[in-house]
Enzyme design. Structure first.
Site, short mmCIF file in Angstrom:
data_model
loop_
_atom_site.label_atom_id
_atom_site.label_comp_id
_atom_site.label_asym_id
_atom_site.label_seq_id
_atom_site.Cartn_x
_atom_site.Cartn_y
_atom_site.Cartn_z
N LEU A 65 -51.80 -23.34 -40.13
CA LEU A 65 -52.62 -24.49 -39.71
C LEU A 65 -53.08 -24.32 -38.26
CD1 LEU A 65 -50.26 -27.01 -41.47
CD2 LEU A 65 -52.65 -26.60 -42.10
N LYS A 172 -44.43 -14.77 -29.57
CA LYS A 172 -45.90 -14.86 -29.71
C LYS A 172 -46.55 -15.31 -28.39
CE LYS A 172 -49.97 -15.73 -31.79
NZ LYS A 172 -50.89 -14.68 -32.20
#
Ligand code: NAD
Length: 307
Positions: A65, A172
């Site tokens: 998402l 990340k």
């Protein structure tokens, strides 16, 4: 074979879902945008009209998402959220790029319901997702990791289990800081080259042949500061002098270089704290010291330790 639910079938989610289906998995798909849902159905996905339906029909629930707020909403937010319906034995894997707080919050909500949670954000570009060649940074238990590994192998070519829940999301951010900051560094460097009237091919020949393309982290640092060797090499004083030459020359050319100016000041700060004579990789120690953090060092057996 486990049944998979996939929520969020956008630029990344659609090819990732398609690659899972190529592996023979039954995939239950959902997206709020009808055209995205239809595209996934055209690739073999089984259409769901709500999050509730995805949860009812799947063992593993994947979310891909746009942002933190939407991930919170879909996983643990309102009435039609995954955790309103999920049961013990199911697993939630969020692959979106979100804040560590979001990942920790969702992991906690899953734990409250005895549901395993994996964070597995994606490295590389959409074209890699198309080709099933993404890189994944995974956080979670070993059991959870082993459970999702067959799916990750269908979607990507490089998979790293970075640690417990939240380690994927945090890795990340570290990765994207460097990957994205380099766009600005590259922009400043090539603007300066343009201001100097340099030939692009010749400039790239040189840049690709030195540590300019972050060979510092890949080559120099493992042998120097990360191995606790701060003997120069090339000192912080000399690096500061060179950055001053860069910033002053850029100013002469009316080329703006904000990162170069910030880096020069950071090196100047290191000098003011008495580190000027150290190898310039010792900027790591200066920065950790300023932030009251332990300076990272390679362990004795690390594969990154030079022989
Ligand atoms: P995208 O906007 O193309 O896709 C997101 C999808 O989620 C859309 O199809 C949207 O309709 C759907 N969606 C939004 N709200 C929803 C809801 N409440 N319920 C169900 N579906 C909903 O974005 P993307 O490029 O696929 O990126 C997804 C994530 O991956 C982001 O977090 C992004 O930062 C990250 N990422 C993107 C890339 C890239 O190159 N695009 C690379 C690595 C990571």
């Amino acid at each position: 074979m486990e049944k998979i639910g996939f929520i969020g079938l956008g630029r990344m989610g659609l090819p990732m879902a398609a690659n899972i289906m190529k592996g023979g998995y039954e995939l239950h798909v959902y997206d709020v945008v009808a055209s995205q849902l239809e595209a996934a159905i055209a690739k073999g996905g089984q259409s769901c009209s709500s999050v509730a339906e995805v949860v009812e029909k799947s063992d593993i629930l994947i979310t891909m998402l746009p942002n933190s707020a939407i991930v919170r909403e879909v996983v643990s937010g309102g009435a039609d959220a995954i955790l309103s319906y999920a049961k013990k034995g199911q697993l939630v894997m969020d692959m979106s790029t979100v804040s560590p707080e979001t990942t920790d919050f969702i992991a906690g909500c899953c734990a409250d319901k005895d549901i395993d949670f994996i964070d597995a954000p994606v490295g590389r570009l959409a074209s890699h997702a198309d080709a099933g060649q993404s890189l994944f940074m995974v956080g979670g238990t070993e059991a959870g990791y082993q459970r999702v590994l067959p799916l990750l192998k269908l979607m990507g070519s490089d998979i790293f289990h970075c640690g417990g829940q939240g380690a994927g999301t945090r890795t990340k951010l570290v990765n994207n800081f460097l990957a994205i900051s380099y766009c600005q560094m590259n922009a400043e460097a090539l603007s300066l080259a343009s201001g100097f009237g340099l030939d692009l091919d010749s400039t790239l020949d040189v840049l690709y042949g030195t540590t300019a393309v972050n060979g510092q982290l890949k080559i120099a640092w493992p042998a120097k500061v990360l191995s606790d060797d701060k003997a120069p090499g090339f000192t912080i004083d000399l690096a500061h002098k060179d950055l001053s030459l860069v910033v002053e020359a850029a100013n002469t050319q009316a080329v703006s270089m904000p990162m170069a100016a910030a880096a020069r000041e950071a090196f100047n700060l290191a000098r003011s704290r008495g580190f000027g004579g150290d190898d310039f990789s010792a900027m790591l120690d200066v920065h950790c010291d300023l932030n009251q953090l332990d300076a990272p060092r390679l362990s004795k057996g690390s594969k990154y330790k030079p022989n």
